[in-house]
Design a protein around this motif. Structure first.
Motif, PDB file in Angstrom:
ATOM      1  N   ALA A 136       0.846  -1.186   0.000  1.00  0.00           N
ATOM      2  CA  ALA A 136       0.000   0.000   0.000  1.00  0.00           C
ATOM      3  C   ALA A 136       0.884   1.240   0.000  1.00  0.00           C
ATOM      4  O   ALA A 136       1.945   1.283   0.619  1.00  0.00           O
ATOM      5  CB  ALA A 136      -0.914  -0.005   1.223  1.00  0.00           C
ATOM      6  N   GLY A 137       0.443   2.264  -0.734  1.00  0.00           N
ATOM      7  CA  GLY A 137       1.222   3.481  -0.830  1.00  0.00           C
ATOM      8  C   GLY A 137       1.200   4.285   0.459  1.00  0.00           C
ATOM      9  O   GLY A 137       0.256   4.202   1.228  1.00  0.00           O
ATOM     10  N   ASN A 138       2.238   5.114   0.663  1.00  0.00           N
ATOM     11  CA  ASN A 138       2.274   5.948   1.860  1.00  0.00           C
ATOM     12  C   ASN A 138       1.620   7.305   1.645  1.00  0.00           C
ATOM     13  O   ASN A 138       1.552   8.115   2.548  1.00  0.00           O
ATOM     14  CB  ASN A 138       3.710   6.114   2.371  1.00  0.00           C
ATOM     15  N   GLY A 139       1.162   7.577   0.416  1.00  0.00           N
ATOM     16  CA  GLY A 139       0.417   8.793   0.149  1.00  0.00           C
ATOM     17  C   GLY A 139       1.233  10.063   0.086  1.00  0.00           C
ATOM     18  O   GLY A 139       0.667  11.157  -0.004  1.00  0.00           O
ATOM     19  N   GLU A 140       2.536   9.949   0.091  1.00  0.00           N
ATOM     20  CA  GLU A 140       3.361  11.154   0.101  1.00  0.00           C
ATOM     21  C   GLU A 140       3.132  11.997  -1.147  1.00  0.00           C
ATOM     22  O   GLU A 140       3.184  11.500  -2.284  1.00  0.00           O
ATOM     23  CB  GLU A 140       4.840  10.758   0.200  1.00  0.00           C
TER      24      GLU A 140
END
Lengths: 365, 272
Positions: B19-23
């Motif tokens: 899952a992406g960290n959304g940065e």
């Protein structure tokens, strides 16, 4: 109060009358048995009404215990040689835990469906209807006429039907079904030709490309699915191209199934190129791995891991989902399911990080 | 048997770290700057905060069920005044009438056909649906929020005037004068007690004339007003809101947002 075994059985039967069944498919059954989807289903790619063999197999091979009845009372779905019926009713209790929001819990009637197949010429010419009756008003999901050649190798159908692509999973919310947009919630209208042999199953459909919505342009959607089936394993591939005035949407994917002892594995991966989401083409990946462990007859433990890359050109936007389900078929026609689904996405989006817990009572005939 | 379980866990773990960290992304998973953050009763805000992050999981592009695309650039035309496919007698969004809009019925789970939206997902919070309702009640305009909403101001009479036979209200922008129908502009006298909630208020008949249009200046004609306190009200909300030519309700309450009644008080003194 302690209930006797007869009381529990009676209660389960009564519950079964009021439970909802779902018109969905379970590809892992086919993988576990080394069978083709059309061995049990009217639809050559699976899902929907079960045929006489499918009904019989479901009543004998699936339940933990079987209520024995006189042979003449066994349900086959066939009223006579020309007419067959089926139905599903499914009821859920769900609990949604979303970060930074109040939790939601509800009882829900997910759907009530009825199937009808009228075979004007046995094994050759038929009309099939899949109608959702509840919740709300009646909605047609599939309605098509199908012709089969005498050798049963070729079939042609026209009308409204589910598109052939990928694994026909029970769960429409699985990433591979939701993102591709091809599921039991999105039939389309057009024509389809299919080929069946001992080891091969293939379908090619040409449809409007609007998921049963009004056609707005001249473009059409082509869906191609091919599967090679062996006793222990199977492998398939799919291609879909939707040509619209605002751009093309192209998908290609592979799927597979394999049986290792009591575990039936499923996997699918799809690559999507979409020109219809904005000014720039967007490419996406979506995948699933599923393991179904037959603990004992009537008891299946399902573990699923899913992946979704919404835009290959954007970093750190990926999403995953994990599911753990216990599926119990105590007697024929009734399935109890309990499970949890854990979503994991970017921290800025609460919905992408929710947890769903559910219990489902599922009846089918 | 243990080997099977081992490989099952491996399969799950192989994907669990992905899952992406959304940065650098907004709540929609798009690069920051592409959309707005705060949900407001405007189409742009609802697109950015509801349709894009919640609905386009299914209703996007060529894959949209029933052809209902809710991705940016396509959604407005397929919603506002567009007939529903499931219930053709209803419009997906009927401007000014949220109860009759099929979109609201699907979100609230009261639609005649099919399941509640979003399908197979938690229901939208009631506060979110209320914002969409407000947008529809405001006429479902297709413009960005707020700062362009026309503001009103009372030009005459000044408070404490010796007499008043007309009331002048100026707008800082255009006004759709066809909306000046009965009930949009109301005038009440306090009944002598200066209180407009005591139950003894008197409705005063008015006739609205237009002195100019760009910007709009309204002249509200009335009988000669006796000594009393008066309340002038111009509707900025249901049932009929005074709005500009783009359908955006006037910012009657001056909060920087479209909508809200314009309310002005003034007094008329006895001539000496």
């Amino acid at each position: 109060m302690i209930l006797s075994r007869k009381s529990w059985t009676a209660a389960a039967i009564v519950a079964g009358i009021f439970v909802a069944t779902v018109a969905h498919a379970e590809p892992y059954f086919a993988v576990r048995q080394g069978m083709k989807c059309n061995s049990c289903h009217f639809n050559p790619a699976g899902g929907g009404m079960r045929n006489a063999f499918g009904n019989g197999w479901a009543q004998t091979a699936l339940p933990a215990r079987r209520i024995e009845m006189p042979a003449t009372d066994n349900w086959t779905g066939e009223v006579n040689r020309f007419i067959a019926l089926g139905g599903n009713l499914r009821a859920n209790a769900t609990y949604n835990d979303i970060p930074n929001q109040d939790a939601q819990s509800e009882f829900d009637l997910e759907e009530l469906r009825a199937y009808l197949a009228i075979t004007a010429v046995p094994d050759r010419l038929a009309v099939y209807i899949d109608q959702r009756l509840a919740p709300g008003g009646s909605t047609n999901l599939e309605a098509f006429a199908r012709y089969m050649t005498k050798d049963q190798r070729w079939n042609f159908q026209a009308g409204q039907f589910y598109l052939p692509y990928g694994l026909r999973l029970e769960d429409d919310s699985a990433f591979v079904r939701q993102v591709t947009g091809i599921s039991f919630a999105t039939p389309d209208r057009g024509v389809q030709v299919g080929f069946e042999s001992a080891a091969w199953s293939a379908q090619l459909a040409v449809t409007n490309g609007t998921a049963s919505g009004p056609e707005a342009d001249e473009g059409k959607q082509a869906s191609l699915r091919g599967e090679f089936i062996q006793n222990i394993w199977r492998f398939g591939a799919g291609f879909n191209l939707n040509d619209t005035d605002v751009g093309d949407r192209q998908m290609q994917g592979v799927f597979a199934g394999v049986r290792t002892g009591p575990v039936a594995w499923l996997a699918e991966a799809d690559y999507i190129e979409d020109e219809t989401l904005g000014s720039m083409e967007r490419t996406q990946w979506v995948g699933l791995i599923e393991a179904n462990w037959l603990v004992t007859q009537g008891n299946n433990l399902k573990l699923t891991a899913e992946f979704f890359e919404p835009d290959n050109d954007v970093d750190e936007d990926e999403q995953t989902r994990y599911s753990l389900l216990w599926e119990y078929i105590p007697i024929q026609f009734v399935q109890l399911r309990a499970g949890a689904r854990i979503y994991d996405g970017i921290p800025q989006n609460d919905l992408q990080n929710r947890k769903l817990y559910f219990v489902q009572v599922h009846g089918f005939f | 048997m243990p080997t099977q379980r081992f490989w099952m866990l491996c399969a799950a773990c192989a994907l669990s770290a992905c899952a992406g960290n959304g940065e650098g992304l907004d709540a929609n998973g798009r690069p920051e700057g592409e959309g707005s953050d705060t949900l407001e009763p405007s189409f742009e805000s609802i697109q950015d905060n509801v349709f894009t992050p919640v609905c386009t999981g299914c209703h996007a592009g060529a894959a949209a069920p029933l052809g209902l695309r809710l991705d940016e650039g396509a959604s407005y035309a397929l919603l506002v005044n567009a007939p529903s496919v499931e219930v053709p007698a209803l419009r997906r969004v009927q401007p000014g009438n949220p109860d009759a809009s099929y979109l609201i019925q699907k979100l609230e789970g009261t639609a005649a056909v099919g399941g509640r939206m979003p399908l197979n997902a938690p229901a939208l919070p009631p506060a979110t649906i209320a914002v969409i309702r407000q947008w529809i009640a405001n006429g479902a305009p297709n413009i960005a929020v707020s700062s362009q909403a026309t503001k009103l101001s009372l030009v005459a009479p000044a408070d404490g005037s010796l007499k008043a036979e007309s009331i002048v209200v100026a707008a800082d922008g255009s006004v759709d004068l066809s909306l000046l129908q009965a009930g949009v502009v109301t005038l009440r006298a306090s009944g002598g007690d200066g209180n407009f909630e005591s139950g003894n208020e008197i409705n005063i008949a008015v006739a609205v004339a237009v002195r100019s249009t760009q910007p709009a200046v309204l002249v509200i004609e009335t009988q000669p007003l006796a000594r009393d306190s008066y309340e002038l009200r111009i509707n900025g909300g249901e049932p009929v809101a005074l709005a500009d030519h783009g359908g955006v309700p006037v910012d009657g309450d001056g909060d920087g947002m479209p909508g809200g009644d314009f309310v002005a008080h003034f007094t008329v003194e006895e001539a000496r």
